[in-house]
Design a protein around this motif. Structure first.
Motif, PDB file in Angstrom:
ATOM      1  N   PHE A   1       0.807  -1.216   0.000  1.00 41.77           N
ATOM      2  CA  PHE A   1       0.000   0.000   0.000  1.00 41.77           C
ATOM      3  C   PHE A   1       0.846   1.274   0.000  1.00 41.77           C
ATOM      4  CE2 PHE A   1      -3.528  -2.526   2.309  1.00 41.77           C
ATOM      5  CZ  PHE A   1      -4.081  -2.897   1.104  1.00 41.77           C
TER       6      PHE A   1
ATOM      7  N   GLU B   1     -12.146  -4.322   3.009  1.00 42.25           N
ATOM      8  CA  GLU B   1     -11.641  -3.166   2.249  1.00 42.25           C
ATOM      9  C   GLU B   1     -10.187  -3.377   1.845  1.00 42.25           C
ATOM     10  OE1 GLU B   1     -11.268   0.489   0.339  1.00 42.25           O
ATOM     11  OE2 GLU B   1     -13.004  -0.789   0.820  1.00 42.25           O
TER      12      GLU B   1
ATOM     13  N   ARG C   1     -10.200  -5.690  -1.061  1.00 43.23           N
ATOM     14  CA  ARG C   1     -10.690  -4.999  -2.261  1.00 43.23           C
ATOM     15  C   ARG C   1      -9.580  -4.172  -2.894  1.00 43.23           C
ATOM     16  NH1 ARG C   1     -12.429  -0.464  -4.316  1.00 43.23           N
ATOM     17  NH2 ARG C   1     -11.874   0.764  -2.475  1.00 43.23           N
ATOM     18  N   ARG C   2      -8.821  -3.459  -2.079  1.00 41.39           N
ATOM     19  CA  ARG C   2      -7.717  -2.624  -2.601  1.00 41.39           C
ATOM     20  C   ARG C   2      -6.611  -3.513  -3.193  1.00 41.39           C
ATOM     21  NH1 ARG C   2      -7.335   3.310  -1.042  1.00 41.39           N
ATOM     22  NH2 ARG C   2      -9.320   3.650   0.040  1.00 41.39           N
TER      23      ARG C   2
ATOM     24  N   GLU D   1      -7.831  -4.693  -6.472  1.00 38.74           N
ATOM     25  CA  GLU D   1      -7.940  -3.562  -7.403  1.00 38.74           C
ATOM     26  C   GLU D   1      -6.582  -3.206  -7.982  1.00 38.74           C
ATOM     27  OE1 GLU D   1     -10.566   0.295  -6.862  1.00 38.74           O
ATOM     28  OE2 GLU D   1      -8.657   0.574  -5.827  1.00 38.74           O
ATOM     29  N   THR D   2      -5.519  -3.296  -7.189  1.00 39.35           N
ATOM     30  CA  THR D   2      -4.169  -2.947  -7.648  1.00 39.35           C
ATOM     31  C   THR D   2      -3.413  -4.157  -8.205  1.00 39.35           C
ATOM     32  OG1 THR D   2      -3.312  -3.279  -5.398  1.00 39.35           O
ATOM     33  CG2 THR D   2      -4.010  -1.043  -5.997  1.00 39.35           C
TER      34      THR D   2
END
Length: 858
Positions: free
Chosen positions: A316, A406, A409-410, A413-414
Motif C-alpha cells: 500500500f 476493504e 478490495r484494494r 484492485e491494484t
C-alpha cells in the motif's frame, strides 16, 4: 452339599457357555434385507501379545451394545481383527532374533484366546489381520485406483524424520515435537514421498462434521480445528532491487499497516537461493531443519530468525520497506511459506519482534480498556481481539471485518493479490522407511519413470528372508527383492522400497469385515452397502485426528472410486475414558507394581516381600513405565470375565476415566455370587404358572421390576451403562426384600429373577445364561428378545415426599399420587420424627409442594 453352600463355579460356567455359543454359532451373521441391521465395532488392537485393561473396557462396552441390539431384534455385525503391521514387530525382530511375521502371528493367537475368555460376541469367521497378503493386496489395488483418480502423487518434501525409528512421520504423529511412538525429538529431512490428497476433501470433511450428530462434540471440534479453514488473502510484496516478488498468505490483511517485518520459511526457495552464498544463513537453515515440521514443534520452539538483508515493499506504500528474515516459526507447507509480521496483534510476531528490537504499531483499538492494550503489549502480550482500525490510513474507523474486506478490495484492485481460502490440513504423507508394512505397488524405471505394478501381479509380497543387522529399511538392503523388470519397457528397474503408513490399513478395515472371505475384491459391494456405515464405533479419544480423520478421507476416496456407497464410515462414535490406578514408589524412588504393595500398620503401605515403606501416589493412566497396571488375565482367572465386565461398566460413565481398585473388583465379585445364590435358593412356582393375586409387597416389587426394565433399556440406548447397573442392583435388592409368605411374592420373585437374567445378559452374559438355565428358561438366553415392561405398571400410584422442619430434612412420607395438601400436611405433622423436630411447638406455617415436599415452619 446343600444348595445354600454351593459356590458359583466361575471357571466351569464361563468355559461352558463360551463353548455352547461357539458350537451353536450364535454370533455368526449374514445380510438379511428383511431385518434391520446394526454394525457395532471397537477399534481393533495391535497384537502386542497381551490384552490390557484398556482393551477389556473398550471391548466390554462394544459387546454390551452388540448383545443389547441383538436382543432388540437387530441383525448385528460385531467383528474383530488385528492392526498387525508396525514398528514394534521390527523392534522385536532385532531384540529377540525372531521374524516379525512369526512374532505377530504368535501374538495374535495368544490375544485371540484372551479375548475369547471374555465371552465377547464376535463373529470370528470375519477375523482379519492387516499383515496378511490376502488383506493388503486389496489396499495395493486401492492405491493404484487412487493414483488413476489423481488422489495420489509423489514429490520431494520436507518431512518429519524420527531418528530412532528411522522413518518419516506425518504431522499428526508428532506430539510436542517428538515421535508419537518413540518419543524421540523429530528432525526435518528432504525426501521423495508418496502423498494422498486428503486436502481435495478438506471442505467436505469440514462441512460434514455437522451431520455426525452422534459423535462427541469435542471430537468434532478437534477435527474442525485440525482441518483449520481460514479465509484471507494472497498478496505480493515486491523485493527492493530485485525483479521477483514474494507471495504471502494472511488471514489479517486489516493489520497490514502494523507490519514490521517479513518472515520466510527456512525451506523457502528464496532462503535456499540466499543460503548458497551465505554461510551464516546456511547454518541457520540447517539448525531449523533439526526441528520437526509439525505446528507443535514450531510453536514450542524459541522464535529465531536471521535478517537476509533484503527489503520488501509494502503493497500500500511504495516508499515503505520491511526487512526480510528467514525464521524458524514459518512453515513452508502452510500458505506460501512466507508471512508479514504484525507484532501488536499476533503473539508469535510480538515474541519475534521483541527479540530483534523491531518495535510495533497498534492498528486495532478495542471498544473498552483502550489504554490496557499498550500496557499489555509492553508486558509482551499481543492484542488479538476485535475492535476498530487505527493508524491504518484509509482503513481507520472500520471494524476488523470491514477493514479486512476493504484491504482485500484494494489488493485486488491494484492487482497485488486476491481473496482466498486456506486450510491448515496438509496432504497425508504415507511413505514409511520400514520393512513390516504393506509394500507400495510401484516400480521405478529410468526410461518410463514411475510405473504402477500390474493388477495381475498383486499382491506385491514382502520378502521373508530379510535381516535386521543394519540400520535403515531392510527392503533397501535386500539383495534381490527390489530388482525387477519394468512392466512397460522390460528394462531392469527397481521396486519402491517404502511401505505404507500403518494408518493406511486401519482406514478401511471396517469395510473389509463386511465380506472378508472375498479374494477377488476388497469387499462385496452389496454386502458393504447393506452393513455400512458402522452404526456405533468405540475407541479412544487419542484417535480423534489421526485414525478418524484418515478413515473419513479414505471412505470418500473409496466412494469416488466406486467401492462404496457411503462417504462417512462411522455414524456414531463413543470415546471411552482411560483406566487408571494408584501409583506406588519404593523408598529409593523405584516404581512398584500393585502386586508388590501390601497394607501396613496404621493405614500405611509396605512392600509385600520386604516390609519396607512404600509411598502411594495419585491415580494415573495405567502404564508399563509406572508399573500401575493390572493384568486382565489374572483378574479373569481369579474372578471371571463377568466380574471384570461388571466393574468396567458400573464404576463410572464410559466416556470418563475409571479408577481401578481392588475393593471395586471385590464388590463386583460379591454381587455376582449374591445374584447366583438368590437364583438357586429361591423357592419358585413352576415356569409359566398363572399370576396369582398379589399383595401390596408383591405388587410394589413387580412395579419395581417393570420400571427397571423400562429404565435399563433407556440407559443402554444412551450408553449410561453405570446407571443401568445401579438400577439392576436396586431391583435385585428389592426382590430380596419381598417378605417370606407375601401374597404372590414367589411368583413376582420368579418374574424378577428372569428379568434380571435378561437385563444382565449384555453385561454378564455367562452368569445370565446360567441363571436362565437354572430358572428353566426356553433355549439360550442369548436368543431371547429384550424384555418389555407392562405400561400399566409404570404409572406411579404413590409418591415419596420430603418433609422439612425449618429448612432441614427430618422425614419422608409416602402418599397417593396427587394427594391434596390437607392430607400431605396431616401426614407430615403426624410423623414421629417431625413431632420430635418441632420440640412441642406449634407450626406457624406449612407449605406443601404437591408430589415433592412439605415444609414446616415453627
Amino acid at each position: 452339599m446343600s444348595r445354600a453352600d454351593e459356590r458359583y463355579n466361575v471357571k466351569e460356567t464361563e468355559a461352558k457357555w463360551q463353548h455352547v455359543w461357539d458350537e451353536r454359532r450364535c454370533f455368526e451373521v449374514s445380510e438379511d434385507p428383511y431385518c434391520p441391521k446394526y454394525y457395532v465395532l471397537e477399534m481393533f488392537p495391535y497384537p502386542s501379545g497381551r490384552i490390557h485393561m484398556g482393551h477389556v473396557r473398550n471391548y466390554t462396552l462394544g459387546d454390551v451394545v452388540a448383545r443389547y441390539k441383538r436382543a432388540k431384534g437387530f441383525n448385528v455385525l460385531h467383528p474383530m481383527g488385528w492392526d498387525a503391521f508396525g514398528l514394534p514387530a521390527e523392534n522385536a525382530a532385532i531384540q529377540n532374533k525372531v521374524h516379525p511375521a512369526k512374532w505377530t502371528r504368535e501374538n495374535i493367537a495368544a490375544m485371540r484366546e484372551q479375548l475369547k475368555s471374555m465371552g465377547l460376541s464376535y463373529d470370528w469367521r470375519r477375523e482379519v489381520a492387516t499383515c496378511e497378503p490376502e488383506y493388503y493386496r486389496h489396499e495395493q489395488k486401492m492405491f493404484l485406483d487412487f493414483l488413476k483418480a489423481g488422489l495420489v502423487y509423489r514429490k520431494e518434501s520436507w518431512v518429519n524424520w524420527d531418528p530412532e525409528e528411522n522413518t518419516v512421520l506425518a504431522n499428526e504423529q508428532v506430539i510436542d515435537g517428538r515421535g508419537w511412538r518413540s518419543g524421540a525429538l523429530v528432525e526435518k529431512r528432504l525426501l521423495s514421498q508418496w502423498f494422498l490428497k486428503i486436502t481435495a476433501y478438506a471442505q467436505d470433511l469440514l462441512d460434514s462434521l455437522a451431520t455426525l450428530e452422534r459423535w462427541p462434540e469435542r471430537v468434532r471440534l478437534m477435527q474442525e480445528n485440525w482441518i483449520g479453514r481460514s479465509e484471507g488473502a494472497r498478496l505480493m510484496f515486491d523485493l527492493a532491487g530485485r525483479s521477483d516478488r514474494l507471495e504471502i498468505f494472511t488471514t489479517r490483511p486489516d493489520t497490514l499497516f502494523g507490519a514490521k517485518f517479513i518472515a520466510i520459511a527456512a525451506n523457502h526457495p528464496l532462503a535456499a537461493e540466499l543460503a548458497a552464498s551465505n554461510a551464516e544463513l546456511a547454518e541457520f537453515v540447517a539448525e531449523c531443519n533439526r526441528m520437526g515440521t509439525s505446528e507443535a514443534a514450531i510453536e514450542t520452539a524459541e522464535k529465531k530468525g536471521l535478517d537476509t538483508g533484503l527489503r520488501a515493499v509494502h503493497p500500500f506504500d511504495p516508499a515503505w520497506t520491511l526487512p526480510v528474515y528467514v525464521a524458524n516459526f514459518v512453515l513452508m507447507d502452510y500458505g506460501s511459506g512466507a508471512i508479514f509480521g504484525c507484532p501488536a496483534h499476533d503473539q508469535r510476531d510480538l515474541d519475534f519482534a521483541n527479540k530483534y528490537g523491531l518495535g510495533y504499531t497498534q492498528v486495532v483499538e478495542p471498544a473498552a480498556d483502550k489504554d490496557g492494550v499498550v500496557a499489555a503489549i509492553a508486558r509482551g502480550e499481543a492484542y488479538t481481539g476485535d475492535g476498530t482500525a487505527i493508524n491504518s490510513r484509509f482503513l481507520d474507523g472500520l471494524s476488523v471485518e470491514a477493514a479486512k474486506a476493504e484491504a482485500i478490495r484494494r489488493i485486488e484492485e491494484t492487482k497485488r493479490g486476491e481473496r482466498t481460502v486456506n486450510f491448515r490440513l496438509r496432504d497425508w504423507g504415507v511413505s514409511r522407511q520400514r520393512y513390516w508394512g504393506c509394500p507400495i505397488p510401484v516400480i521405478h524405471c529410468e526410461s518410463c519413470g514411475v510405473v504402477p505394478v500390474p493388477e495381475a501381479d498383486l499382491p506385491v509380497r514382502l520378502p521373508e528372508d530379510v535381516t535386521f543387522d543394519r540400520p535403515g529399511n531392510p527392503l533397501d538392503h535386500h539383495p534381490t527383492w527390489k530388482l525387477v523388470n519394468c512392466p512397460c519397457c522390460g528394462k531392469p528397474a527397481r521396486r519402491e522400497t517404502d511401505t505404507f503408513d500403518t494408518f493406511f490399513e486401519s482406514s478401511w478395515y471396517f469395510a473389509r469385515y463386511t465380506s472378508p472371505d472375498r479374494a477377488d475384491v476388497a469387499f462385496d459391494r452389496a454386502a458393504a452397502d447393506y452393513w455400512m456405515s458402522v452404526d456405533q464405533y468405540i475407541g479412544g479419544i487419542e484417535h480423534a485426528v489421526l485414525h478418524l480423520l484418515y478413515s473419513r478421507f479414505f471412505t470418500r476416496a473409496l466412494k469416488d472410486c466406486g467401492y462404496l456407497g457411503v462417504k462417512e464410515p462411522f455414524a456414531g462414535l463413543l470415546t471411552q475414558g482411560m483406566i487408571c490406578h494408584e501409583t506406588y514408589k519404593s523408598a529409593d524412588g523405584q516404581w512398584l507394581y500393585p502386586t508388590e504393595v501390601a497394607p501396613g500398620p496404621g493405614g500405611s503401605l509396605i512392600h509385600a516381600e520386604t516390609g519396607a515403606p512404600v509411598t502411594g501416589g495419585r491415580s494415573e493412566k495405567m502404564s508399563k513405565s509406572k508399573k500401575n497396571v493390572v493384568d486382565p488375565a489374572g483378574i479373569i482367572d481369579g474372578y471371571g470375565a463377568d466380574t471384570a465386565r461388571l466393574f468396567m461398566l458400573s464404576d463410572s460413565p464410559p466416556e470418563r476415566d475409571l479408577d481401578w481398585t481392588e475393593s471395586g473388583i471385590d464388590g463386583a465379585w460379591r454381587y455376582v455370587n449374591r445374584l447366583w445364590r438368590m437364583t438357586i435358593l429361591a423357592e419358585l412356582p413352576p415356569r409359566g404358572a398363572a399370576m396369582p393375586e398379589l399383595g401390596d409387597e408383591a405388587l410394589k416389587a413387580r412395579r419395581l421390576v417393570h420400571k427397571t426394565i423400562a429404565q435399563v433399556g433407556e440407559d443402554l440406548e444412551r450408553f449410561h451403562f453405570n446407571k443401568a447397573v445401579a438400577r439392576i442392583r436396586e431391583m435385585t435388592n428389592g426382590l430380596a426384600e419381598i417378605p417370606v409368605g407375601a401374597k404372590g411374592g414367589a411368583w413376582v420373585l420368579r418374574e424378577g429373577l428372569e428379568a434380571a437374567a435378561r437385563l444382565i445378559g449384555p453385561m454378564m452374559p455367562h452368569l445370565a445364561e446360567e441363571m436362565w438355565a437354572e430358572l428353566g428358561g426356553d433355549g439360550l438366553l442369548v436368543e431371547q428378545a429384550w424384555p418389555v415392561a407392562e405400561p400399566a405398571l409404570l404409572v406411579e400410584d404413590s409418591v415419596t415426599l420430603a418433609v422439612q422442619v425449618n429448612g432441614k430434612l427430618r422425614a419422608t412420607i409416602e402418599l397417593p399420587k396427587d394427594a391434596d395438601s390437607g392430607l400431605a400436611e396431616q401426614t407430615a405433622l403426624a410423623h414421629p420424627q417431625v413431632i420430635s423436630a418441632m420440640s412441642g411447638k406449634l407450626p406457624r406455617k406449612v407449605v406443601v409442594v404437591p408430589n415433592r415436599i412439605v415444609n414446616v415452619v415453627v
